[in-house]
Design a protein around this motif. Structure first.
Motif, PDB file in Angstrom:
ATOM      1  N   PRO A 390       0.805  -1.227   0.000  1.00 29.98           N
ATOM      2  CA  PRO A 390       0.000   0.000   0.000  1.00 29.98           C
ATOM      3  C   PRO A 390       0.838   1.279   0.000  1.00 29.98           C
ATOM      4  CG  PRO A 390      -0.909  -1.602   1.530  1.00 29.98           C
ATOM      5  CD  PRO A 390       0.359  -2.197   1.020  1.00 29.98           C
ATOM      6  N   ASP A 410       8.859  -4.651  -7.369  1.00 28.23           N
ATOM      7  CA  ASP A 410       8.450  -5.541  -6.272  1.00 28.23           C
ATOM      8  C   ASP A 410       9.040  -6.923  -6.493  1.00 28.23           C
ATOM      9  OD1 ASP A 410       6.184  -5.307  -3.870  1.00 28.23           O
ATOM     10  OD2 ASP A 410       6.728  -7.353  -4.433  1.00 28.23           O
ATOM     11  N   VAL A 421      -2.382 -10.799   1.552  1.00 27.43           N
ATOM     12  CA  VAL A 421      -2.658 -11.717   2.658  1.00 27.43           C
ATOM     13  C   VAL A 421      -4.010 -11.318   3.270  1.00 27.43           C
ATOM     14  CG1 VAL A 421      -1.730 -12.720   4.786  1.00 27.43           C
ATOM     15  CG2 VAL A 421      -0.165 -11.808   3.052  1.00 27.43           C
ATOM     16  N   PHE A 431     -10.747  -5.876   0.173  1.00 29.12           N
ATOM     17  CA  PHE A 431      -9.353  -5.502  -0.075  1.00 29.12           C
ATOM     18  C   PHE A 431      -8.945  -5.797  -1.522  1.00 29.12           C
ATOM     19  CE2 PHE A 431      -7.286  -4.644   4.202  1.00 29.12           C
ATOM     20  CZ  PHE A 431      -8.486  -4.480   4.869  1.00 29.12           C
ATOM     21  N   ARG A 454      13.727  -8.165  -7.194  1.00 27.16           N
ATOM     22  CA  ARG A 454      14.200  -7.723  -5.883  1.00 27.16           C
ATOM     23  C   ARG A 454      15.250  -6.646  -6.125  1.00 27.16           C
ATOM     24  NH1 ARG A 454      13.475  -8.991  -0.867  1.00 27.16           N
ATOM     25  NH2 ARG A 454      12.191 -10.787  -1.382  1.00 27.16           N
ATOM     26  N   THR A 470       9.707  -1.133   1.478  1.00 28.64           N
ATOM     27  CA  THR A 470       9.968  -2.576   1.473  1.00 28.64           C
ATOM     28  C   THR A 470       9.238  -3.336   2.578  1.00 28.64           C
ATOM     29  OG1 THR A 470      12.002  -2.045   2.639  1.00 28.64           O
ATOM     30  CG2 THR A 470      12.193  -2.453   0.286  1.00 28.64           C
ATOM     31  N   GLY A 471       8.409  -2.625   3.343  1.00 26.23           N
ATOM     32  CA  GLY A 471       7.501  -3.311   4.263  1.00 26.23           C
ATOM     33  C   GLY A 471       8.174  -3.942   5.467  1.00 26.23           C
ATOM     34  N   TYR A 490       1.918 -16.602  10.570  1.00 28.76           N
ATOM     35  CA  TYR A 490       0.608 -16.298   9.972  1.00 28.76           C
ATOM     36  C   TYR A 490       0.639 -16.340   8.447  1.00 28.76           C
ATOM     37  CZ  TYR A 490       2.216 -11.430   9.338  1.00 28.76           C
ATOM     38  OH  TYR A 490       2.898 -10.304   8.964  1.00 28.76           O
ATOM     39  N   ASP A 515      -7.449 -11.594  12.936  1.00 29.40           N
ATOM     40  CA  ASP A 515      -7.779 -11.997  11.557  1.00 29.40           C
ATOM     41  C   ASP A 515      -7.499 -13.479  11.341  1.00 29.40           C
ATOM     42  OD1 ASP A 515      -8.779  -9.635  10.725  1.00 29.40           O
ATOM     43  OD2 ASP A 515      -7.106  -9.086   9.429  1.00 29.40           O
ATOM     44  N   GLY A 653       5.845   0.304   6.376  1.00 29.15           N
ATOM     45  CA  GLY A 653       6.430  -0.607   7.358  1.00 29.15           C
ATOM     46  C   GLY A 653       7.938  -0.546   7.387  1.00 29.15           C
ATOM     47  N   LEU A 660       1.830  -0.319  12.753  1.00 23.44           N
ATOM     48  CA  LEU A 660       1.680   0.004  11.333  1.00 23.44           C
ATOM     49  C   LEU A 660       0.334  -0.488  10.824  1.00 23.44           C
ATOM     50  CD1 LEU A 660       2.816   0.698   8.443  1.00 23.44           C
ATOM     51  CD2 LEU A 660       3.405  -1.718   8.327  1.00 23.44           C
ATOM     52  N   ALA A 665       0.431   3.742   6.051  1.00 24.94           N
ATOM     53  CA  ALA A 665       1.263   3.445   4.882  1.00 24.94           C
ATOM     54  C   ALA A 665       0.820   4.303   3.682  1.00 24.94           C
ATOM     55  CB  ALA A 665       1.177   1.959   4.553  1.00 24.94           C
TER      56      ALA A 665
HETATM   57  P1  FAD Z   1       3.979  -4.312   2.621  1.00 26.61           P
HETATM   58  O1  FAD Z   1       2.533  -4.436   2.415  1.00 26.61           O
HETATM   59  O2  FAD Z   1       4.638  -5.229   3.531  1.00 26.61           O
HETATM   60  O3  FAD Z   1       4.687  -4.289   1.219  1.00 26.61           O
HETATM   61  C1  FAD Z   1       6.090  -4.325   1.062  1.00 26.61           C
HETATM   62  C2  FAD Z   1       6.416  -4.818  -0.343  1.00 26.61           C
HETATM   63  O4  FAD Z   1       7.800  -4.615  -0.564  1.00 26.61           O
HETATM   64  C3  FAD Z   1       6.156  -6.297  -0.561  1.00 26.61           C
HETATM   65  O5  FAD Z   1       5.298  -6.464  -1.672  1.00 26.61           O
HETATM   66  C4  FAD Z   1       7.547  -6.893  -0.828  1.00 26.61           C
HETATM   67  O6  FAD Z   1       7.515  -7.927  -1.781  1.00 26.61           O
HETATM   68  C5  FAD Z   1       8.287  -5.698  -1.356  1.00 26.61           C
HETATM   69  N1  FAD Z   1       9.754  -5.733  -1.182  1.00 26.61           N
HETATM   70  C6  FAD Z   1      10.471  -5.880  -0.052  1.00 26.61           C
HETATM   71  N2  FAD Z   1      11.792  -5.784  -0.314  1.00 26.61           N
HETATM   72  C7  FAD Z   1      11.909  -5.578  -1.651  1.00 26.61           C
HETATM   73  C8  FAD Z   1      13.014  -5.379  -2.530  1.00 26.61           C
HETATM   74  N3  FAD Z   1      14.263  -5.342  -2.104  1.00 26.61           N
HETATM   75  N4  FAD Z   1      12.759  -5.214  -3.836  1.00 26.61           N
HETATM   76  C9  FAD Z   1      11.489  -5.243  -4.314  1.00 26.61           C
HETATM   77  N5  FAD Z   1      10.412  -5.411  -3.517  1.00 26.61           N
HETATM   78  C10 FAD Z   1      10.609  -5.564  -2.218  1.00 26.61           C
HETATM   79  N6  FAD Z   1      -3.979  -2.921   7.703  1.00 26.61           N
HETATM   80  C11 FAD Z   1      -5.015  -2.147   7.890  1.00 26.61           C
HETATM   81  O7  FAD Z   1      -4.872  -0.938   7.901  1.00 26.61           O
HETATM   82  N7  FAD Z   1      -6.266  -2.656   8.033  1.00 26.61           N
HETATM   83  C12 FAD Z   1      -6.498  -3.967   8.026  1.00 26.61           C
HETATM   84  O8  FAD Z   1      -7.642  -4.393   8.173  1.00 26.61           O
HETATM   85  C13 FAD Z   1      -5.400  -4.831   7.832  1.00 26.61           C
HETATM   86  N8  FAD Z   1      -5.576  -6.148   7.835  1.00 26.61           N
HETATM   87  C14 FAD Z   1      -4.508  -6.960   7.658  1.00 26.61           C
HETATM   88  C15 FAD Z   1      -4.700  -8.322   7.675  1.00 26.61           C
HETATM   89  C16 FAD Z   1      -3.642  -9.170   7.482  1.00 26.61           C
HETATM   90  C17 FAD Z   1      -3.876 -10.651   7.516  1.00 26.61           C
HETATM   91  C18 FAD Z   1      -2.349  -8.637   7.242  1.00 26.61           C
HETATM   92  C19 FAD Z   1      -1.176  -9.543   6.999  1.00 26.61           C
HETATM   93  C20 FAD Z   1      -2.141  -7.268   7.248  1.00 26.61           C
HETATM   94  C21 FAD Z   1      -3.220  -6.424   7.470  1.00 26.61           C
HETATM   95  N9  FAD Z   1      -3.057  -5.054   7.526  1.00 26.61           N
HETATM   96  C22 FAD Z   1      -4.133  -4.249   7.684  1.00 26.61           C
HETATM   97  C23 FAD Z   1      -1.720  -4.426   7.504  1.00 26.61           C
HETATM   98  C24 FAD Z   1      -1.376  -3.814   6.162  1.00 26.61           C
HETATM   99  O9  FAD Z   1      -1.518  -4.760   5.141  1.00 26.61           O
HETATM  100  C25 FAD Z   1       0.033  -3.266   6.232  1.00 26.61           C
HETATM  101  O10 FAD Z   1       0.091  -2.276   7.220  1.00 26.61           O
HETATM  102  C26 FAD Z   1       0.476  -2.678   4.904  1.00 26.61           C
HETATM  103  O11 FAD Z   1       0.433  -3.649   3.898  1.00 26.61           O
HETATM  104  C27 FAD Z   1       1.887  -2.130   5.003  1.00 26.61           C
HETATM  105  O12 FAD Z   1       2.209  -1.589   3.761  1.00 26.61           O
HETATM  106  P2  FAD Z   1       3.695  -1.416   3.241  1.00 26.61           P
HETATM  107  O13 FAD Z   1       3.552  -0.928   1.852  1.00 26.61           O
HETATM  108  O14 FAD Z   1       4.489  -0.620   4.185  1.00 26.61           O
HETATM  109  O15 FAD Z   1       4.352  -2.856   3.255  1.00 26.61           O
END
Ligand code: FAD
Ligand code: NAP
Ligand code: SF4
Length: 676
Positions: A390, A410, A421, A431, A454, A470-471, A490, A515, A653, A660, A665
């Protein structure tokens, strides 16, 4: 109605003739409190917010609630319209809507016993279970004065240029409290049988009509299902609707459930359009247009309701926070471009209950239109965004929309990060829509997407700006036996990499622990996709005949025995969302999940999970122990870039993993992109 022939949703885009005025389509923007209503100095921001929705094509806007007097305030110094000098600021709001061809009505909301202040009043001195303040019972003179206050506010609304008012008669606020036997124990002419209890509502509508004349819209929001004990029964609801029509209402809107009801009415696990049936049941009993409401978030749902003859208008509230262009996109036959409301409540209703300004998880500009602006850039740059979760998706699309040349990397083979997920959890099917929206948005804005890549420092050479999104990685636990074969995380569970046995313990009771609890305690298709099954599970009377529309809940049994555990003392789930946490707790309770706080993990062995709880050692004889113990930032790439002296922006993240969520995000990703 004669359907408009030039749209994929002909019923939705047929104008509605109200006799003295016309609505350009059937999309009513339902009332939402944003927090901008309470101070006149915020009205320019509120005007900008309405202007975007009006420009986006809605037919009729209903404002957030304004009290007709001080005791009716939702909270101290909340929005109110009762004095002539309060009229002027409202002209900005009415002008904003009219400038773009929409009509606008002011909602008159007297909070009654839901008022969060010591001046609260109600028909009877009965405290609401969700409010610490005990209301004062209105005297008979007080009741008369209140009716005058409603008429006065409506007259002032007319002066401010509103096309009408919506009288809030549902959700358990003052008027609804007069109507239901649950809250009206009066013995004077304002209490007693159904006709006496509805007298207050009917008199308010009659006096508003008298004060404002025939060419003024009066919407009456009527509680069609109270979802509380001692609510109205169906006969009383029909009686009320007819009397309200006779008193001069122009439109009847559907109110669904009191705030104190313990049945969800708008959360993401509620099926789309779940309550449209009750509006359809009312429709033949009245001559005025009726509005269907709740969980109508996509045009096909809206069109189906209208085409089936179950309503004359649809009310969309949160979907218009998520996408102000909803109506224009639907009209153009582009539902695939709509940024769909996922009904999470995380940035809208939860914020209101936390006294924060409302916004939207999927659209952080909502109610922040004047502050978060995506201006076209004057110096386009080459931008690399690493991570298509996100945070990265929001950042990449906003940066590209502004004119930057964006490449999104990604490591996975699809965009979405953890949303891939989350979308597998029963009740989180919405979602998928966010991922569909971003997929199209990447395309529209011309982002170059490199999946299965990557990114490393070499690949990022030559970019002007690098954003790391990168989460996270799931946190590992370190008690004895943490590497036992029974222990899984999980991701393994939700992504189907392991099949969990009939008895399982979940370690960690945050959002993901709950969840996973839902995931493991459901069998077969999600009830969120089946209104009948969902109503049976929660105890909604599908015939709507019974008092409060309640029936006995019949939760489907869980296929497994589950324990949900946390180390901190207290009730698991206490930190979940304000308006949705209770739903998660109630669901797992109904599935027989044992939820324990204050647990010490002693270790895992072949026999199961050993814990100490309330000073006593116990063994939980489980097949699996699922770890949902939070997350840690994935900073591998950041560390190597920093070592090479390359400056980056870090979001989502990857920036901070604690607490988080997707709201933070997306907001952070959008704001970084707005500043590039
Ligand atoms: P991520 O979603 O973790 O994305 C990171 C991305 O970076 C990944 O796709 C990964 O492949 C990529 N990556 C990492 N390193 C590299 C690299 N070197 N090169 C290329 N790509 C790379 N949040 C809510 O607000 N509400 C909810 O109801 C909710 N429900 C959830 C339910 C579940 C079961 C889960 C698991 C999460 C839930 N979340 C929810 C949390 C939410 O999904 C996260 O907070 C959000 O996805 C974080 O976003 P992000 O972009 O920081 O990281
Ligand atoms: P979380 O909310 O931080 O919960 C982590 C859980 O693990 C806590 O119960 C914590 O409780 C426990 N824990 C932490 N460290 C541990 C350790 N070393 N050993 C054992 N237990 C440990 O994180 P999350 O559940 O992973 O959720 C991540 C984010 O996604 C959340 O911030 C949430 O906002 C978001 N999300 C939201 C929703 C939603 O519906 N709104 C749904 C899912 C996810 P103790 O320390 O007390 O044991
Ligand atoms: Fe919808 Fe969630 Fe946005 Fe509220 S925060 S409008 S529920 S997507």
């Amino acid at each position: 109605m004669t359907p408009a022939s030039d749209s994929a949703y002909p019923h939705l885009f047929t104008p509605l003739d109200l006799g003295f005025t016309q609505l350009r389509n059937r999309v009513l923007m339902g009332s939402m409190h944003t927090g901008l209503e309470d101070r006149a100095r915020d009205f320019p921001r509120l005007a900008a917010y309405f202007a975007e929705r009006a420009e986006g094509g809605v037919g009729l806007i209903v404002t957030g609630g304004f009290a007709p007097n001080v005791v009716g305030w939702l909270k101290p110094f909340g929005g109110k319209l009762s004095w002539p000098w309060e009229v002027r600021p409202h002209r900005q709001l009415t002008a904003a809507a009219h400038q773009h061809g929409a009509k606008i009505c002011l909602q008159l909301l007297h909070a009654g016993r839901y008022a969060y202040h010591p001046l609260s009043v109600a028909p009877s001195k009965l405290k609401a279970p969700i409010n610490p303040f005990i209301p004062r019972a209105l005297s008979a003179r007080g009741v008369e004065r209140h009716i005058g206050d409603y008429a006065n506010s409506a007259r002032l609304a007319r002066e401010a240029g509103y096309d009408g008012v919506e009288v809030m008669g549902s959700e358990g606020y003052l008027i609804n409290e007069f109507i239901a036997p649950r809250t009206n124990a009066r013995t004077d002419k304002w209490g007693g049988d159904a006709r006496q209890r509805m007298r207050f509502a009917v008199e308010i509508v009659r006096r508003i009509r008298e004060a404002c004349g025939p060419d003024f819209i009066i919407i009456y929001r009527l509680s069609l299902v109270d979802l509380v004990t001692d609510g109205s029964d169906w006969e009383e609801i029909v009686l009320q609707a007819k009397a309200i029509e006779a008193a001069g209402a122009t439109i009847i809107n559907s109110g669904i459930g009191w705030h104190e009801a313990r049945i969800p009415t708008i959360a993401t696990s509620v099926p789309r359009g779940a309550f449209a049936g009750v509006t359809a049941k009312l429709k033949p009993h009245v001559g005025v247009p009726v509005v269907a409401s709740n969980r109508i978030n996509m045009p096909d749902v809206a069109e189906r309701i209208l085409a089936g003859g179950g309503a004359d208008l649809v009310s969309l509230a949160r979907p218009l926070l998520a996408d102000p262009q909803w109506a224009n996109k639907a009209r153009a036959g582009r539902p695939d471009r709509i940024n769909t409301c996922i009904a999470c409540n995380q940035a809208c209703l939860d914020h209101v209950f936390e006294n924060k300004l409302a916004s939207c998880l999927v659209n952080p500009r909502a109610a922040h239109e004047t502050e978060l602006v995506y201006r076209p850039t004057t110096s386009p740059k080459k931008v690399a965004v690493v991570g298509a979760g996100p945070a990265g998706l929001a950042c990449a699309t906003v940066a590209a929309e502004r004119g930057h040349r964006v490449t999104l990397f990604d490591a996975g083979d699809e965009i979405g990060g953890q949303f891939n997920v989350a979308k597998r959890i029963p009740g989180k099917e919405e979602f998928h829509e966010t991922l569909r929206y971003f997929r199209n948005r990447l395309d529209e804005t011309g982002v170059e997407v490199r999946l299965g890549t990557r990114a490393d420092a070499d690949q990022l050479a030559g970019f002007d700006e690098i954003v790391l999104a990168t989460g996270i990685t799931p946190r590992r636990v370190d008690f004895p036996g943490a590497d036992h074969a029974k222990v899984v995380d999980y991701l393994d569970v939700v992504l189907g990499r392991v099949t969990v046995g009939p008895r399982a313990a979940i370690i960690g009771a945050g959002g993901i622990g709950f969840d996973v609890g839902e995931f493991l305690s459901h069998a077969g298709p999600s009830p969120a996709l089946d209104v009948k099954r969902w109503m049976t599970e929660w105890g909604v009377d599908a015939t709507y005949e019974s008092r409060g529309a309640l029936s006995r809940p019949h939760p489907e049994p869980s296929p497994r025995k589950l324990w949900l555990l946390q180390r901190s003392p207290g009730r698991p789930g206490a930190r979940l969302g304000k308006t949705t946490g209770w739903i998660h707790r109630a669901t797992l309770k109904a599935k027989g999940v044992t939820m324990l706080g204050g647990v010490e993990y002693l270790g895992v062995d072949d026999a199961g999970l050993n814990i100490r709880f309330e000073g006593v050692e116990q063994r939980l004889d489980v097949d699996h122990v699922v770890i949902c113990a939070g997350q840690e930032s994935n900073r591998t790439l950041l560390d190597s870039l920093t070592a090479a002296g390359i400056r980056t922006h870090v979001i989502g993240g990857a920036d901070v993993a604690a607490e988080l969520d997707a709201k933070r995000a997306i907001d952070q990703g959008s704001r970084v992109a707005a500043a590039l």
